[in-house]
Design an enzyme around this catalytic site. Structure first.
Site, PDB file in Angstrom:
ATOM      1  N   LYS A   3      53.063 115.497  98.626  1.00  0.00           N
ATOM      2  CA  LYS A   3      54.235 115.337  97.748  1.00  0.00           C
ATOM      3  C   LYS A   3      55.493 115.862  98.463  1.00  0.00           C
ATOM      4  O   LYS A   3      55.595 115.672  99.671  1.00  0.00           O
ATOM      5  CB  LYS A   3      53.992 116.020  96.402  1.00  0.00           C
ATOM      6  CG  LYS A   3      52.667 115.573  95.795  1.00  0.00           C
ATOM      7  CD  LYS A   3      52.484 115.957  94.367  1.00  0.00           C
ATOM      8  CE  LYS A   3      51.122 115.469  93.896  1.00  0.00           C
ATOM      9  NZ  LYS A   3      50.902 115.637  92.479  1.00  0.00           N
TER      10      LYS A   3
ATOM     11  N   SER B 207      43.818 117.305  90.009  1.00  0.00           N
ATOM     12  CA  SER B 207      43.229 118.645  90.001  1.00  0.00           C
ATOM     13  C   SER B 207      41.887 118.733  90.742  1.00  0.00           C
ATOM     14  O   SER B 207      40.979 119.447  90.309  1.00  0.00           O
ATOM     15  CB  SER B 207      43.093 119.163  88.569  1.00  0.00           C
ATOM     16  OG  SER B 207      44.374 119.300  87.981  1.00  0.00           O
TER      17      SER B 207
END
Ligand code: PGA
Length: 250
Positions: free
Chosen positions: A10, A210
């Protein structure tokens, strides 16, 4: 077929020096594996650093559909190819949400990436409220159908799919193995209806949301995904190495 471990950095880390340090830390511990293919997708600026890690392939977190020209701020697939990028994440929920990326734009990116011979990693996934409203099937179907518009039977095998439920991203609340298994079969069914059962069975479908070293085994072994797309945990050197080691032993 090898399992895929895709690291999505990211908008991290905050400096070139930190990216270099991260690569130094993992360099000696990352091992080539017969079981797993590791793909790191850093911010564009850090691609040259990451490329130096020999046992990995690199990917971009996005791309643009035009070849060149007056498109301020965009990066073309030719530029990515020049940096030896092999993959591009397309349609990540954060881009859909914060940058208003539409299914139509995602479709154009998929088409151009395939044309440029860069493997698209197409992300689909429902939001929390859509899950609660029993809309998961409809959402996934519509995202897939519009992203795959115009993609032929011949091309489809070159796409990697990633099921990334929005409610699981960055929350520490991963999809359970049972739930993941059901969704994986559902995605295969959608692909089978549009193409064929054979194509659907061969489709590479990853899970993201996650993922960490404690749940990666069940995501692959019990839910049957062909790999994982990892955000947060891919930025913690020890944890990332642990994930790669666990997948290498599956
Ligand atoms: P996460 O992100 O692993 O931090 O949940 C996954 C992703 O957004 O690809």
């Amino acid at each position: 077929m090898k399992y895929l471990i895709v690291a999505n950095w990211k908008m991290n880390p905050q400096s070139f020096a930190k990216a270099e340090r991260f690569c130094d830390l993992i360099k000696k511990k990352l091992k080539k594996s017969r079981k797993a293919e590791i793909i790191i997708c850093p911010p564009y600026l850090y691609l040259p650093i990451v490329k130096q890690l020999r046992v990995i392939k690199t990917g971009a977190q996005n791309c643009f559909w035009e070849e060149q020209g007056a498109y301020t701020g965009e990066i073309s697939l030719a530029m990515l190819k020049d940096l030896k990028c092999k993959y591009a994440i397309i349609g990540h929920s954060e881009r859909r949400r914060f940058l208003n990326e539409t299914n139509q734009m995602i479709n154009k990116k998929i088409q151009t990436a395939l044309y440029a011979k860069i493997t698209p990693i197409l992300c689909v996934g429902e939001k929390q409220e859509e899950k609660q409203g029993n809309k998961t099937i409809a959402v996934l179907k519509s995202q897939l159908e519009s992203a795959l518009k115009g993609i032929s039977k011949k091309q489809i095998g070159n796409i990697i799919f990633a099921y990334e439920p929005v409610w699981a991203i960055g929350t520490g609340n991963a999809c359970s193995a049972d739930e993941g298994h059901v969704i994986r079969l559902l995605l295969q069914k959608i692909i089978a209806e549009k193409y064929s059962r054979q194509i659907a069975q061969k489709a590479r479908i990853l899970y993201g949301g996650s993922v960490n070293s404690s749940n990666v085994e069940e995501i692959i072994k019990q839910a049957g995904f062909q790999g994982v797309l990892i955000g947060k945990a891919s930025l913690i050197p020890k944890e990332f190495i642990k994930i790669t080691e666990k997948v290498a032993k599956l």
